[in-house]
Design a protein around this motif. Structure first.
Motif, PDB file in Angstrom:
ATOM      1  N   ASN A 217      -0.447 -43.788  -5.071  1.00 31.16           N
ATOM      2  CA  ASN A 217      -0.892 -43.330  -3.751  1.00 31.16           C
ATOM      3  C   ASN A 217      -0.089 -43.903  -2.581  1.00 31.16           C
ATOM      4  OD1 ASN A 217      -2.829 -41.756  -4.910  1.00 31.16           O
ATOM      5  ND2 ASN A 217      -4.542 -43.101  -4.459  1.00 31.16           N
ATOM      6  N   ILE A 218       0.443 -45.090  -2.745  1.00 28.71           N
ATOM      7  CA  ILE A 218       1.150 -45.721  -1.624  1.00 28.71           C
ATOM      8  C   ILE A 218       2.661 -45.518  -1.699  1.00 28.71           C
ATOM      9  CG2 ILE A 218       1.648 -47.950  -0.503  1.00 28.71           C
ATOM     10  CD1 ILE A 218      -1.166 -48.817  -1.133  1.00 28.71           C
ATOM     11  N   PHE A 219       3.196 -45.403  -2.904  1.00 27.89           N
ATOM     12  CA  PHE A 219       4.652 -45.276  -3.032  1.00 27.89           C
ATOM     13  C   PHE A 219       5.087 -43.900  -3.535  1.00 27.89           C
ATOM     14  CE2 PHE A 219       3.965 -49.880  -3.135  1.00 27.89           C
ATOM     15  CZ  PHE A 219       4.838 -50.268  -2.133  1.00 27.89           C
ATOM     16  N   TRP A 220       4.648 -43.504  -4.714  1.00 27.23           N
ATOM     17  CA  TRP A 220       5.154 -42.252  -5.293  1.00 27.23           C
ATOM     18  C   TRP A 220       4.818 -41.034  -4.432  1.00 27.23           C
ATOM     19  CZ3 TRP A 220       3.230 -43.751 -10.816  1.00 27.23           C
ATOM     20  CH2 TRP A 220       4.202 -44.545 -11.431  1.00 27.23           C
ATOM     21  N   ARG A 221       3.567 -40.869  -4.074  1.00 25.85           N
ATOM     22  CA  ARG A 221       3.160 -39.662  -3.349  1.00 25.85           C
ATOM     23  C   ARG A 221       3.739 -39.628  -1.936  1.00 25.85           C
ATOM     24  NH1 ARG A 221      -3.192 -38.743  -4.358  1.00 25.85           N
ATOM     25  NH2 ARG A 221      -2.673 -36.678  -3.521  1.00 25.85           N
ATOM     26  N   ASN A 222       3.869 -40.801  -1.298  1.00 27.62           N
ATOM     27  CA  ASN A 222       4.455 -40.844   0.040  1.00 27.62           C
ATOM     28  C   ASN A 222       5.956 -40.566   0.013  1.00 27.62           C
ATOM     29  OD1 ASN A 222       2.350 -41.350   1.956  1.00 27.62           O
ATOM     30  ND2 ASN A 222       2.112 -43.393   1.088  1.00 27.62           N
ATOM     31  N   GLY A 223       6.606 -40.926  -1.090  1.00 22.52           N
ATOM     32  CA  GLY A 223       8.042 -40.696  -1.187  1.00 22.52           C
ATOM     33  C   GLY A 223       8.411 -39.434  -1.935  1.00 22.52           C
ATOM     34  N   ASN A 224       7.382 -38.603  -2.278  1.00 20.83           N
ATOM     35  CA  ASN A 224       7.604 -37.396  -3.084  1.00 20.83           C
ATOM     36  C   ASN A 224       8.319 -37.724  -4.390  1.00 20.83           C
ATOM     37  OD1 ASN A 224       6.396 -35.481  -1.319  1.00 20.83           O
ATOM     38  ND2 ASN A 224       8.227 -35.559  -0.018  1.00 20.83           N
ATOM     39  N   ILE A 225       7.874 -38.812  -5.011  1.00 20.94           N
ATOM     40  CA  ILE A 225       8.430 -39.249  -6.292  1.00 20.94           C
ATOM     41  C   ILE A 225       7.495 -38.786  -7.398  1.00 20.94           C
ATOM     42  CG2 ILE A 225       9.171 -41.226  -7.671  1.00 20.94           C
ATOM     43  CD1 ILE A 225      10.802 -40.841  -5.118  1.00 20.94           C
ATOM     44  N   TYR A 226       8.067 -38.152  -8.419  1.00 23.02           N
ATOM     45  CA  TYR A 226       7.251 -37.704  -9.543  1.00 23.02           C
ATOM     46  C   TYR A 226       7.335 -38.723 -10.672  1.00 23.02           C
ATOM     47  CZ  TYR A 226       6.404 -33.250  -7.320  1.00 23.02           C
ATOM     48  OH  TYR A 226       5.979 -32.285  -6.448  1.00 23.02           O
ATOM     49  N   ALA A 227       6.161 -39.210 -11.076  1.00 31.19           N
ATOM     50  CA  ALA A 227       6.094 -40.197 -12.152  1.00 31.19           C
ATOM     51  C   ALA A 227       6.307 -39.521 -13.494  1.00 31.19           C
ATOM     52  CB  ALA A 227       4.741 -40.895 -12.117  1.00 31.19           C
ATOM     53  N   GLY A 228       6.342 -40.315 -14.534  1.00 31.58           N
ATOM     54  CA  GLY A 228       6.448 -39.763 -15.873  1.00 31.58           C
ATOM     55  C   GLY A 228       5.080 -39.687 -16.533  1.00 31.58           C
ATOM     56  N   GLY A 229       5.054 -39.288 -17.781  1.00 29.03           N
ATOM     57  CA  GLY A 229       3.824 -39.266 -18.548  1.00 29.03           C
ATOM     58  C   GLY A 229       2.789 -38.310 -17.994  1.00 29.03           C
ATOM     59  N   ILE A 230       1.533 -38.610 -18.278  1.00 26.97           N
ATOM     60  CA  ILE A 230       0.430 -37.767 -17.834  1.00 26.97           C
ATOM     61  C   ILE A 230       0.342 -37.744 -16.312  1.00 26.97           C
ATOM     62  CG2 ILE A 230      -2.073 -37.461 -17.896  1.00 26.97           C
ATOM     63  CD1 ILE A 230      -0.690 -36.769 -20.486  1.00 26.97           C
ATOM     64  N   THR A 231       0.692 -38.852 -15.667  1.00 24.14           N
ATOM     65  CA  THR A 231       0.643 -38.891 -14.204  1.00 24.14           C
ATOM     66  C   THR A 231       1.633 -37.903 -13.604  1.00 24.14           C
ATOM     67  OG1 THR A 231       0.056 -41.234 -14.289  1.00 24.14           O
ATOM     68  CG2 THR A 231       0.797 -40.370 -12.170  1.00 24.14           C
ATOM     69  N   GLY A 232       2.857 -37.863 -14.136  1.00 24.50           N
ATOM     70  CA  GLY A 232       3.860 -36.924 -13.646  1.00 24.50           C
ATOM     71  C   GLY A 232       3.439 -35.483 -13.857  1.00 24.50           C
ATOM     72  N   ILE A 233       2.865 -35.212 -15.037  1.00 27.12           N
ATOM     73  CA  ILE A 233       2.375 -33.859 -15.303  1.00 27.12           C
ATOM     74  C   ILE A 233       1.246 -33.513 -14.337  1.00 27.12           C
ATOM     75  CG2 ILE A 233       1.299 -32.356 -17.025  1.00 27.12           C
ATOM     76  CD1 ILE A 233       2.670 -34.041 -19.181  1.00 27.12           C
ATOM     77  N   SER A 234       0.390 -34.498 -14.061  1.00 34.07           N
ATOM     78  CA  SER A 234      -0.719 -34.291 -13.121  1.00 34.07           C
ATOM     79  C   SER A 234      -0.194 -33.956 -11.729  1.00 34.07           C
ATOM     80  CB  SER A 234      -1.600 -35.535 -13.053  1.00 34.07           C
ATOM     81  OG  SER A 234      -2.135 -35.867 -14.308  1.00 34.07           O
ATOM     82  N   GLN A 235       0.869 -34.647 -11.307  1.00 35.82           N
ATOM     83  CA  GLN A 235       1.459 -34.359 -10.001  1.00 35.82           C
ATOM     84  C   GLN A 235       2.005 -32.933  -9.939  1.00 35.82           C
ATOM     85  OE1 GLN A 235       3.827 -38.220 -10.140  1.00 35.82           O
ATOM     86  NE2 GLN A 235       3.608 -37.947  -7.934  1.00 35.82           N
ATOM     87  N   ILE A 236       2.689 -32.527 -11.015  1.00 35.68           N
ATOM     88  CA  ILE A 236       3.261 -31.174 -11.055  1.00 35.68           C
ATOM     89  C   ILE A 236       2.149 -30.123 -11.000  1.00 35.68           C
ATOM     90  CG2 ILE A 236       4.558 -29.535 -12.467  1.00 35.68           C
ATOM     91  CD1 ILE A 236       6.120 -31.932 -13.581  1.00 35.68           C
ATOM     92  N   VAL A 237       1.116 -30.309 -11.839  1.00 37.35           N
ATOM     93  CA  VAL A 237       0.011 -29.351 -11.885  1.00 37.35           C
ATOM     94  C   VAL A 237      -0.715 -29.304 -10.544  1.00 37.35           C
ATOM     95  CG1 VAL A 237      -2.234 -28.852 -12.944  1.00 37.35           C
ATOM     96  CG2 VAL A 237      -0.309 -29.564 -14.380  1.00 37.35           C
ATOM     97  N   THR A 238      -0.948 -30.482  -9.957  1.00 40.29           N
ATOM     98  CA  THR A 238      -1.647 -30.534  -8.664  1.00 40.29           C
ATOM     99  C   THR A 238      -0.850 -29.815  -7.580  1.00 40.29           C
ATOM    100  OG1 THR A 238      -2.668 -32.656  -9.253  1.00 40.29           O
ATOM    101  CG2 THR A 238      -2.646 -32.062  -6.923  1.00 40.29           C
ATOM    102  N   THR A 239       0.454 -30.039  -7.538  1.00 37.78           N
ATOM    103  CA  THR A 239       1.314 -29.390  -6.540  1.00 37.78           C
ATOM    104  C   THR A 239       1.287 -27.873  -6.695  1.00 37.78           C
ATOM    105  OG1 THR A 239       2.786 -31.318  -6.521  1.00 37.78           O
ATOM    106  CG2 THR A 239       3.657 -29.282  -5.606  1.00 37.78           C
ATOM    107  N   ILE A 240       1.370 -27.403  -7.942  1.00 36.93           N
ATOM    108  CA  ILE A 240       1.355 -25.954  -8.196  1.00 36.93           C
ATOM    109  C   ILE A 240       0.000 -25.347  -7.809  1.00 36.93           C
ATOM    110  CG2 ILE A 240       1.444 -24.196 -10.003  1.00 36.93           C
ATOM    111  CD1 ILE A 240       3.473 -25.962 -11.459  1.00 36.93           C
ATOM    112  N   LEU A 241      -1.087 -26.026  -8.175  1.00 39.29           N
ATOM    113  CA  LEU A 241      -2.423 -25.517  -7.865  1.00 39.29           C
ATOM    114  C   LEU A 241      -2.675 -25.471  -6.355  1.00 39.29           C
ATOM    115  CD1 LEU A 241      -4.648 -27.220 -10.614  1.00 39.29           C
ATOM    116  CD2 LEU A 241      -3.977 -24.813 -10.459  1.00 39.29           C
TER     117      LEU A 241
END
Length: 294
Positions: A34-58
Protein backbone atom coordinates in the motif's frame (compact mmCIF):
# COMPACT_ATOMS: atom_id res chain seq x y z
CA UNK A 1 1.37 -35.99 34.08
CA UNK A 2 3.80 -33.11 34.62
CA UNK A 3 5.57 -33.86 31.32
CA UNK A 4 2.21 -33.86 29.52
CA UNK A 5 1.29 -30.48 31.01
CA UNK A 6 4.69 -29.00 30.11
CA UNK A 7 4.40 -30.36 26.58
CA UNK A 8 0.88 -28.91 26.25
CA UNK A 9 2.08 -25.56 27.59
CA UNK A 10 4.99 -25.49 25.14
CA UNK A 11 2.62 -26.32 22.26
CA UNK A 12 0.35 -23.40 23.22
CA UNK A 13 3.38 -21.08 23.40
CA UNK A 14 4.55 -22.26 19.97
CA UNK A 15 1.14 -21.54 18.45
CA UNK A 16 1.11 -18.12 20.12
CA UNK A 17 4.52 -17.37 18.62
CA UNK A 18 3.35 -18.43 15.15
CA UNK A 19 0.29 -16.18 15.36
CA UNK A 20 2.49 -13.25 16.44
CA UNK A 21 4.89 -13.86 13.54
CA UNK A 22 1.99 -13.98 11.07
CA UNK A 23 0.72 -10.63 12.37
CA UNK A 24 4.17 -9.07 11.87
CA UNK A 25 4.38 -10.54 8.37
CA UNK A 26 0.90 -9.30 7.45
CA UNK A 27 1.52 -5.68 8.39
CA UNK A 28 5.00 -5.55 6.84
CA UNK A 29 3.60 -6.95 3.60
CA UNK A 30 0.70 -4.49 3.62
CA UNK A 31 3.20 -1.64 4.02
CA UNK A 32 5.15 -2.89 0.99
CA UNK A 33 1.95 -3.09 -1.07
CA UNK A 34 0.00 0.00 0.00
CA UNK A 35 2.81 2.46 0.68
CA UNK A 36 5.38 1.51 -1.96
CA UNK A 37 4.13 -0.77 -4.74
CA UNK A 38 0.72 0.80 -5.37
CA UNK A 39 2.04 4.37 -5.09
CA UNK A 40 4.83 3.62 -7.54
CA UNK A 41 2.65 1.56 -9.92
CA UNK A 42 4.85 -1.44 -9.19
CA UNK A 43 3.38 -4.87 -9.82
CA UNK A 44 4.40 -7.52 -7.30
CA UNK A 45 4.86 -11.17 -8.07
CA UNK A 46 2.88 -14.19 -6.94
CA UNK A 47 -0.75 -13.98 -5.92
CA UNK A 48 -0.33 -10.32 -4.98
CA UNK A 49 0.81 -9.41 -8.50
CA UNK A 50 -2.06 -11.36 -10.03
CA UNK A 51 -4.42 -9.59 -7.62
CA UNK A 52 -3.10 -6.21 -8.77
CA UNK A 53 -3.61 -7.13 -12.43
CA UNK A 54 -7.15 -8.45 -11.83
CA UNK A 55 -8.07 -5.44 -9.69
CA UNK A 56 -6.79 -2.99 -12.32
CA UNK A 57 -8.73 -4.75 -15.10
CA UNK A 58 -11.94 -4.93 -13.03
CA UNK A 59 -11.75 -1.26 -12.04
CA UNK A 60 -11.21 -0.24 -15.67
CA UNK A 61 -14.13 -2.39 -16.81
CA UNK A 62 -16.62 -1.39 -14.08
CA UNK A 63 -15.42 2.14 -13.19
CA UNK A 64 -15.80 1.04 -9.58
CA UNK A 65 -13.16 0.83 -6.84
CA UNK A 66 -12.44 -2.85 -6.15
CA UNK A 67 -10.84 -3.78 -2.78
CA UNK A 68 -7.59 -5.54 -3.63
CA UNK A 69 -7.78 -7.39 -0.30
CA UNK A 70 -10.93 -9.24 -1.43
CA UNK A 71 -9.38 -10.13 -4.81
CA UNK A 72 -6.24 -11.35 -3.03
CA UNK A 73 -8.24 -13.55 -0.67
CA UNK A 74 -10.47 -14.87 -3.45
CA UNK A 75 -7.51 -15.94 -5.59
CA UNK A 76 -6.06 -17.87 -2.65
CA UNK A 77 -9.22 -19.92 -2.05
CA UNK A 78 -8.66 -22.55 -4.80
CA UNK A 79 -5.07 -22.97 -3.62
CA UNK A 80 -6.32 -23.59 -0.07
CA UNK A 81 -8.45 -26.43 -1.43
CA UNK A 82 -5.58 -27.82 -3.50
CA UNK A 83 -3.19 -27.63 -0.57
CA UNK A 84 -5.68 -29.32 1.76
CA UNK A 85 -5.62 -32.49 -0.35
CA UNK A 86 -2.03 -32.35 -1.63
CA UNK A 87 0.05 -30.71 1.12
CA UNK A 88 0.20 -31.12 4.91
CA UNK A 89 -3.14 -29.95 6.37
CA UNK A 90 -1.57 -28.24 9.37
CA UNK A 91 0.53 -26.24 6.92
CA UNK A 92 -2.61 -25.26 4.98
CA UNK A 93 -4.41 -24.15 8.15
CA UNK A 94 -1.60 -21.74 8.98
CA UNK A 95 -1.63 -20.62 5.34
CA UNK A 96 -5.31 -19.74 5.66
CA UNK A 97 -4.61 -17.82 8.88
CA UNK A 98 -1.68 -15.99 7.25
CA UNK A 99 -3.70 -14.99 4.18
CA UNK A 100 -6.58 -13.84 6.39
CA UNK A 101 -4.26 -11.67 8.47
CA UNK A 102 -2.61 -10.27 5.33
CA UNK A 103 -5.97 -9.47 3.70
CA UNK A 104 -7.11 -7.67 6.84
CA UNK A 105 -3.82 -5.73 7.09
CA UNK A 106 -4.00 -4.72 3.40
CA UNK A 107 -7.55 -3.47 3.91
CA UNK A 108 -6.81 -1.30 6.98
CA UNK A 109 -3.33 -0.03 6.05
CA UNK A 110 -3.75 3.42 4.45
CA UNK A 111 -2.10 4.28 1.11
CA UNK A 112 0.26 6.89 2.52
CA UNK A 113 2.15 8.60 -0.31
CA UNK A 114 5.76 8.88 0.85
CA UNK A 115 7.03 8.99 -2.73
CA UNK A 116 5.97 8.05 -6.24
CA UNK A 117 9.54 7.53 -7.45
CA UNK A 118 9.33 4.06 -9.05
CA UNK A 119 12.93 3.13 -8.21
CA UNK A 120 12.53 3.96 -4.51
CA UNK A 121 9.15 2.19 -4.42
CA UNK A 122 10.60 -0.86 -6.17
CA UNK A 123 13.62 -1.17 -3.87
CA UNK A 124 11.90 -0.52 -0.55
CA UNK A 125 8.76 -2.46 -1.45
CA UNK A 126 10.84 -5.43 -2.54
CA UNK A 127 13.10 -5.33 0.52
CA UNK A 128 10.22 -5.12 3.00
CA UNK A 129 8.14 -7.81 1.31
CA UNK A 130 11.16 -10.11 0.85
CA UNK A 131 12.12 -9.78 4.49
CA UNK A 132 8.56 -10.44 5.69
CA UNK A 133 8.27 -13.54 3.48
CA UNK A 134 11.64 -14.92 4.59
CA UNK A 135 10.79 -14.19 8.24
CA UNK A 136 7.56 -16.20 7.99
CA UNK A 137 9.11 -19.10 6.05
CA UNK A 138 12.02 -19.27 8.51
CA UNK A 139 9.53 -20.13 11.24
CA UNK A 140 7.80 -22.78 9.12
CA UNK A 141 4.83 -20.62 8.14
CA UNK A 142 3.20 -20.16 4.76
CA UNK A 143 2.05 -16.70 3.68
CA UNK A 144 -0.14 -17.58 0.73
CA UNK A 145 -1.05 -20.07 -1.94
CA UNK A 146 2.07 -19.40 -4.02
CA UNK A 147 4.25 -20.56 -1.10
CA UNK A 148 2.86 -24.06 -1.52
CA UNK A 149 4.02 -24.03 -5.14
CA UNK A 150 7.43 -22.57 -4.25
CA UNK A 151 8.12 -25.03 -1.42
CA UNK A 152 7.11 -27.98 -3.61
CA UNK A 153 9.41 -26.83 -6.42
CA UNK A 154 12.27 -26.25 -3.97
CA UNK A 155 11.89 -29.79 -2.69
CA UNK A 156 11.93 -31.21 -6.23
CA UNK A 157 14.73 -29.06 -7.68
CA UNK A 158 16.87 -28.12 -4.67
CA UNK A 159 16.85 -24.50 -5.85
CA UNK A 160 16.52 -21.65 -3.38
CA UNK A 161 13.14 -20.11 -2.64
CA UNK A 162 14.43 -16.72 -3.81
CA UNK A 163 15.57 -17.96 -7.23
CA UNK A 164 12.37 -19.92 -7.85
CA UNK A 165 10.33 -16.91 -6.83
CA UNK A 166 12.37 -14.77 -9.20
CA UNK A 167 11.54 -17.00 -12.19
CA UNK A 168 7.81 -17.40 -11.50
CA UNK A 169 7.24 -13.79 -10.52
CA UNK A 170 9.21 -12.56 -13.52
CA UNK A 171 6.71 -14.23 -15.82
CA UNK A 172 3.80 -12.65 -13.93
CA UNK A 173 5.27 -9.15 -14.03
CA UNK A 174 6.21 -9.39 -17.71
CA UNK A 175 2.57 -10.22 -18.35
CA UNK A 176 1.60 -7.06 -16.45
CA UNK A 177 4.10 -5.10 -18.53
CA UNK A 178 2.64 -6.44 -21.77
CA UNK A 179 -0.84 -5.33 -20.68
CA UNK A 180 -0.12 -2.05 -18.86
CA UNK A 181 3.23 -0.86 -20.23
CA UNK A 182 6.86 -1.96 -20.14
CA UNK A 183 8.23 0.74 -17.80
CA UNK A 184 6.08 -0.72 -15.01
CA UNK A 185 7.39 -4.19 -15.81
CA UNK A 186 11.05 -3.16 -15.62
CA UNK A 187 10.63 -1.49 -12.23
CA UNK A 188 8.57 -4.43 -11.02
CA UNK A 189 11.30 -6.88 -12.01
CA UNK A 190 13.75 -4.78 -9.99
CA UNK A 191 11.44 -5.00 -6.98
CA UNK A 192 11.08 -8.77 -7.33
CA UNK A 193 14.85 -9.19 -7.62
CA UNK A 194 15.41 -7.17 -4.42
CA UNK A 195 12.66 -9.13 -2.68
CA UNK A 196 14.15 -12.48 -3.72
CA UNK A 197 17.56 -11.54 -2.33
CA UNK A 198 16.00 -10.25 0.90
CA UNK A 199 14.13 -13.54 1.28
CA UNK A 200 17.29 -15.59 0.82
CA UNK A 201 19.12 -13.50 3.43
CA UNK A 202 16.53 -14.48 6.03
CA UNK A 203 15.29 -17.87 4.85
CA UNK A 204 18.33 -20.14 4.59
CA UNK A 205 16.66 -23.51 4.98
CA UNK A 206 18.03 -24.80 1.67
CA UNK A 207 21.62 -24.18 2.84
CA UNK A 208 23.40 -27.03 4.60
CA UNK A 209 26.06 -27.42 7.24
CA UNK A 210 28.27 -30.35 8.21
CA UNK A 211 28.16 -30.99 11.95
CA UNK A 212 30.86 -32.75 13.96
CA UNK A 213 30.03 -33.64 17.57
CA UNK A 214 32.60 -34.89 20.09
CA UNK A 215 30.74 -36.47 23.02
CA UNK A 216 31.21 -38.89 25.91
CA UNK A 217 27.51 -39.85 25.70
CA UNK A 218 27.12 -40.92 22.06
CA UNK A 219 24.09 -43.20 22.50
CA UNK A 220 21.97 -40.49 24.15
CA UNK A 221 22.95 -37.93 21.52
CA UNK A 222 22.36 -40.34 18.60
CA UNK A 223 18.91 -41.39 19.88
CA UNK A 224 17.76 -37.79 20.33
CA UNK A 225 19.15 -36.60 17.00
CA UNK A 226 17.55 -39.43 15.06
CA UNK A 227 14.27 -38.95 16.92
CA UNK A 228 13.93 -35.24 16.11
CA UNK A 229 15.98 -34.78 12.93
CA UNK A 230 15.80 -38.23 11.31
CA UNK A 231 19.21 -37.64 9.77
CA UNK A 232 21.79 -40.30 9.06
CA UNK A 233 25.22 -39.93 10.63
CA UNK A 234 28.68 -41.46 10.78
CA UNK A 235 29.92 -42.56 14.22
CA UNK A 236 33.61 -42.97 15.10
CA UNK A 237 34.07 -44.65 18.48
CA UNK A 238 37.22 -44.71 20.64
CA UNK A 239 38.28 -41.18 19.71
CA UNK A 240 40.60 -40.24 22.56
CA UNK A 241 40.88 -36.65 23.80
CA UNK A 242 44.50 -35.38 23.76
CA UNK A 243 44.23 -33.44 27.03
CA UNK A 244 42.29 -35.71 29.41
CA UNK A 245 42.91 -38.96 27.48
CA UNK A 246 39.25 -39.94 27.86
CA UNK A 247 37.46 -42.15 25.35
CA UNK A 248 34.93 -40.22 23.30
CA UNK A 249 32.89 -40.65 20.15
CA UNK A 250 32.82 -38.44 17.08
CA UNK A 251 29.49 -38.02 15.27
CA UNK A 252 29.34 -36.53 11.77
CA UNK A 253 26.12 -35.51 10.01
CA UNK A 254 24.76 -32.91 7.57
CA UNK A 255 21.69 -30.80 8.37
CA UNK A 256 19.99 -27.74 6.95
CA UNK A 257 20.31 -24.31 8.54
CA UNK A 258 16.64 -24.53 9.49
CA UNK A 259 17.45 -27.61 11.60
CA UNK A 260 20.38 -25.88 13.33
CA UNK A 261 18.19 -24.45 16.10
CA UNK A 262 16.78 -27.91 16.80
CA UNK A 263 20.33 -29.28 17.02
CA UNK A 264 21.30 -26.58 19.54
CA UNK A 265 18.31 -27.41 21.76
CA UNK A 266 19.07 -31.14 21.61
CA UNK A 267 22.70 -30.64 22.63
CA UNK A 268 21.70 -28.35 25.52
CA UNK A 269 19.37 -31.05 26.83
CA UNK A 270 21.42 -34.19 26.21
CA UNK A 271 25.09 -33.17 26.49
CA UNK A 272 25.81 -29.47 27.06
CA UNK A 273 29.53 -30.24 27.53
CA UNK A 274 29.93 -31.83 24.09
CA UNK A 275 32.16 -30.12 21.53
CA UNK A 276 30.14 -29.19 18.43
CA UNK A 277 31.72 -27.87 15.24
CA UNK A 278 29.73 -26.68 12.19
CA UNK A 279 31.11 -26.20 8.68
CA UNK A 280 28.70 -23.89 6.90
CA UNK A 281 27.23 -24.05 3.39
CA UNK A 282 28.73 -27.39 2.33
CA UNK A 283 28.14 -28.93 -1.11
CA UNK A 284 26.44 -32.34 -1.22
CA UNK A 285 27.20 -34.62 -4.19
CA UNK A 286 24.79 -37.41 -3.25
CA UNK A 287 21.05 -37.38 -2.49
CA UNK A 288 19.99 -35.22 0.44
CA UNK A 289 16.34 -35.21 1.44
CA UNK A 290 14.83 -31.83 2.31
CA UNK A 291 12.70 -32.28 5.43
CA UNK A 292 9.97 -29.67 5.85
CA UNK A 293 9.52 -28.54 9.44
CA UNK A 294 6.12 -26.95 9.88
Amino acid sequence: MIEHLLSHRKEIQDYGTKFFILVIYAFLYSIALNIFWRNGNIYAGGITGISQIVTTILEAATSQKIPISLVYYGLNLPLFILGWFVVDRKFVIFTIIGVTFASFAIEITPMIELTKDPIICAIFGGAISGYSLGFALKHGLSTGGMDIVLLSLRKLTGKSIGNLSLIINGVIVLTAGFIFGWPHAFYSVLSIFVGAKATDLVYVKHKKGQVMIITQHPEKVIDKLQEQLTRGMTVVYNAKGAYQQKDQAMLITVITYREMEILKEIMKQVDPKAFVSVSQDVEILSDFEEIDII
